[in-house]
Design a protein around this motif. Structure first.
Motif, PDB file in Angstrom:
ATOM      1  N   UNK A  31       2.440   2.181   1.042  1.00  0.00           N
ATOM      2  CA  UNK A  31       2.459   2.959  -0.197  1.00  0.00           C
ATOM      3  C   UNK A  31       1.481   2.369  -1.214  1.00  0.00           C
ATOM      4  N   UNK A  32       1.385   1.044  -1.241  1.00  0.00           N
ATOM      5  CA  UNK A  32       0.465   0.398  -2.193  1.00  0.00           C
ATOM      6  C   UNK A  32      -0.981   0.843  -1.945  1.00  0.00           C
ATOM      7  N   UNK A  33      -1.369   0.968  -0.662  1.00  0.00           N
ATOM      8  CA  UNK A  33      -2.733   1.423  -0.343  1.00  0.00           C
ATOM      9  C   UNK A  33      -2.971   2.813  -0.918  1.00  0.00           C
ATOM     10  N   UNK A  34      -1.924   3.681  -0.768  1.00  0.00           N
ATOM     11  CA  UNK A  34      -2.059   5.041  -1.296  1.00  0.00           C
ATOM     12  C   UNK A  34      -2.208   5.016  -2.811  1.00  0.00           C
ATOM     13  N   UNK A  35      -1.413   4.184  -3.489  1.00  0.00           N
ATOM     14  CA  UNK A  35      -1.487   4.108  -4.954  1.00  0.00           C
ATOM     15  C   UNK A  35      -2.873   3.653  -5.408  1.00  0.00           C
ATOM     16  N   UNK A  36      -3.444   2.710  -4.685  1.00  0.00           N
ATOM     17  CA  UNK A  36      -4.783   2.213  -5.051  1.00  0.00           C
ATOM     18  C   UNK A  36      -5.806   3.341  -4.922  1.00  0.00           C
TER      19      UNK A  36
END
Lengths: 113, 230
Positions: B31-36
């Protein structure tokens, strides 16, 4: 009550009363099935022996104490306005004391020493 | 992949709203990759993150209603549209960023350090392997706050109830053979609020990204209190 008494001790009271109530419930089911009452006289006679009478009284007292702790916990969680909580707790406690006296009178009237 | 992300900028928005985003991304990513990547589309999006591997504990967020770390939660494990919100029950600063003061105040209150009254030893403090084993499952906490901010008791009384994270750490020091403040620590935790607001709901255990068990630690503290009383 001191803050100390309202933490560990009320928690302990709730746990220990639960153990007693389980034991009493099993005992009461056995006792009632052995002396199954078919009329009011028989029903009264079940509560006549002092031992069962006292066990029942203790059960009701502990049930009320158990419920008091549970209700207090709900109020501490959800009722943050202290005067309101105080009024609610006073109402509940008064009702419980009245119930305790009522049960005591009912059981005392049928006990045969 | 479709996302719904909680947005709130106190300087321009009257109230929070959910914004839709579309993103081409491999569902094996976190999810963090998507947020970035979403931030690359819309740079006004604000969220906390740092190490990206579940060690720093800064990217605790609420994904489809469940708290967790953005860096350890795989996109494929979530149903679309993926709803991302800040962790519940905390004051929102902006978008996905919350004010964690109350959480850290509770942590500070349990005195998260060794208290030794004896004179310091000439060599290092010693522990047997068995004594050291008692700290496993306790010291690993990264203070991300997933547990405390998912605890209903902490939502109702965040100023008085220590919360699962702080209580896990309280037990970490109670269980430490080198600590000499056992009685003081136990006395401090007694009373109706600090620890006994825990009703073994166990949300903390369900969401801990490190697989720790605060409920068990709280029960161990209760056992220690009982022994201390008898």
């Amino acid at each position: 009550m001191s803050p100390r008494a309202q933490g560990l001790r009320t928690w302990l009271l709730q746990r220990l009363s639960a153990v007693y109530m389980i034991a009493y419930t099993i005992m009461a089911i056995v006792w009632l099935s052995l002396n199954a009452p078919f009329d009011f006289v028989a029903w009264q006679a079940i509560f006549a022996p002092p031992l069962f009478n006292i066990f029942t009284l203790l059960f009701v007292f502990l049930l009320l104490a158990h419920a008091w702790v549970g209700v207090r916990d709900i109020f501490v969680d959800y009722v943050h306005h202290l005067p309101t909580r105080f009024v609610l707790m006073t109402l509940i406690s008064t009702m419980q004391i009245m119930l305790a006296i009522w049960v005591f009178m009912a059981l005392f009237s049928v006990v045969q020493l | 992949m479709r996302f719904k992300i909680h947005r709130y900028n106190p300087e321009t928005d009257k109230k929070p709203y959910m914004q839709d985003f579309e993103l081409e991304i491999d569902s094996s990513r976190m999810v963090r990759d998507a947020l970035i990547r979403i931030k690359a589309q819309d740079e006004s999006l604000v969220f906390r993150h740092s190490c990206g591997e579940g060690v720093c504990g800064s990217d605790a967020i609420n994904m489809n209603g469940i708290n967790g770390l953005g860096c350890l939660t795989r996109l494929s494990s979530l149903k679309q549209p993926i709803e991302i919100r800040p962790v519940p029950g905390m004051p929102i600063i902006r978008d996905l960023v919350v004010n964690m003061d109350q959480f850290f105040n509770q942590y500070r209150a349990i005195k998260p350090y060794l208290t030794v009254n004896d004179p310091e030893p000439e060599v290092e403090y010693k522990q047997t392997p068995e004594q050291r084993d008692k700290l496993d499952g306790l010291y690993e906490c990264i203070l991300c706050g997933c547990c405390s901010t998912f605890c209903p008791s902490f939502w109702w009384n965040p100023d008085k109830f220590r919360g699962p994270a702080a209580l896990l750490q309280a037990y970490r020091f109670l269980a430490d053979s080198r600590d000499q403040a056992t009685t003081e620590r136990l006395e401090e935790l007694d009373g109706p609020y600090r620890m006994f607001r825990c009703h073994t709901i166990m949300n903390c255990v369900n969401v801990c990204p490190k697989g720790l068990n605060p409920t068990k630690a709280i029960n161990e503290i209760k056992k220690m209190m009982l022994k201390d009383m008898l």
